[in-house]
Design an enzyme around this catalytic site. Structure first.
Site, short mmCIF file in Angstrom:
data_model
loop_
_atom_site.label_atom_id
_atom_site.label_comp_id
_atom_site.label_asym_id
_atom_site.label_seq_id
_atom_site.Cartn_x
_atom_site.Cartn_y
_atom_site.Cartn_z
N SER A 66 -3.68 11.31 47.91
CA SER A 66 -2.28 11.69 48.04
C SER A 66 -2.12 12.75 49.12
O SER A 66 -2.70 13.85 49.02
CB SER A 66 -1.75 12.22 46.72
N MET A 124 9.58 13.32 47.86
CA MET A 124 10.30 14.08 46.84
C MET A 124 11.59 14.66 47.43
O MET A 124 11.59 15.14 48.57
CB MET A 124 9.42 15.22 46.33
N ASP A 130 -1.61 7.74 38.82
CA ASP A 130 -1.39 8.94 39.62
C ASP A 130 -1.17 10.13 38.69
O ASP A 130 -0.27 10.11 37.84
CB ASP A 130 -0.15 8.75 40.52
N HIS A 147 -1.60 7.50 50.04
CA HIS A 147 -0.47 7.61 49.11
C HIS A 147 0.46 8.71 49.60
O HIS A 147 0.04 9.86 49.80
CB HIS A 147 -0.99 7.93 47.71
N HIS A 154 5.51 6.31 47.63
CA HIS A 154 6.04 6.50 46.27
C HIS A 154 7.32 7.32 46.37
O HIS A 154 7.29 8.51 46.68
CB HIS A 154 4.97 7.21 45.44
N MET A 170 10.12 9.34 44.98
CA MET A 170 10.61 10.15 43.87
C MET A 170 11.95 10.73 44.30
O MET A 170 12.12 11.94 44.44
CB MET A 170 9.60 11.24 43.52
N MET A 198 2.39 7.03 35.88
CA MET A 198 2.22 8.47 36.09
C MET A 198 1.53 9.08 34.88
O MET A 198 2.00 8.95 33.75
CB MET A 198 3.57 9.15 36.30
N ASP A 253 3.85 10.76 48.78
CA ASP A 253 4.81 11.14 47.75
C ASP A 253 6.07 11.68 48.40
O ASP A 253 6.04 12.73 49.04
CB ASP A 253 4.20 12.21 46.83
#
Length: 220
Positions: free
Chosen positions: A10, A39, A177, A35, A68, A70, A139, A37
């Site tokens: 990540s 956010m 994850d 990966h 991913h 979020m 998750m 993330d």
């Protein structure tokens, strides 16, 4: 372990002042995917980065970019992340009113589609979209922060989703994850996972290749 194990470090745990170098380093160290993330400070507490950073990093790596989201709402940003170089885009059922349509949109953009389940989200939300998913991400921490401890109560849910995947006869990845280390990795794989996201367990070590190898050996 009959399924090839994929390690996806990540980027959230990387040195943000050296992102291009960090991506190149983990690829050289044997990582399979990257990966990313995303956010928004709304759906989850923190803010990370957006499509511009994904696009800037794309030229530094041949690894699949596993994005991913979020963020909420997610739908307005799907095209931007697809154009930025994402290979797979995952989102949360809670991030929009129509999960089925969101997955259709990702696939129409020519990308693989994933659904992400928070610790409090049941596996049953997948029942009517299994034909559209290429990946399910469980998750094992609550999303929004790196470095959290693994939530062991998610292991039965991982096993339940593996049974759901096997029943489809399709090649759907089961990704984990949160708190993945050389200690928790074998538990995830035994429950049915084939993709492990590791943040601090890789980027927090001085030897990236050694850290990735340790997770692979533990999970074998």
């Amino acid at each position: 372990m009959t399924r090839p194990l994929i390690i996806a470090p990540s980027l959230l745990a990387a040195d943000f002042a050296r992102l291009g170098e960090e991506v190149a380093a983990i690829e050289a160290a044997g990582a399979d995917w990257l990966h990313l993330d995303i956010m928004d400070g709304h759906f989850v507490p923190n803010i990370s980065f957006g499509p511009a950073v994904v696009k800037a990093l794309r030229k530094h790596s041949r690894m699949p970019f596993d994005v991913h989201l979020m963020i909420a709402p997610a739908d307005p940003y799907l095209a931007a992340f697809a154009e930025a170089g994402a290979d797979l885009i995952s989102l949360h059922p809670e991030a929009g009113p129509h999960l089925h349509r969101s997955l259709q949109t990702i696939r129409a953009l020519g990308k693989k589609a994933g659904v992400v389940l928070n610790p409090g989200t049941p596996a049953s939300v997948l029942a009517n979209v299994m034909d559209l998913v290429d990946l399910v991400l469980v998750m094992t921490v609550n999303p929004g922060f790196g470095g959290q401890s693994f939530i062991h109560s998610q292991l039965p849910k991982i096993a339940e989703i593996r049974r759901m995947i096997d029943a489809t006869g399709r090649q759907i990845h089961l990704q984990i994850d949160g708190g993945v280390t050389d200690v928790t990795a074998p538990l995830c794989v035994q429950a049915g996972a084939d993709v492990l996201v590791a943040g601090t367990a890789v980027f927090g070590k001085p030897d990236y290749a050694g850290a990735i190898t340790a997770i692979r050996k533990a999970a074998a």
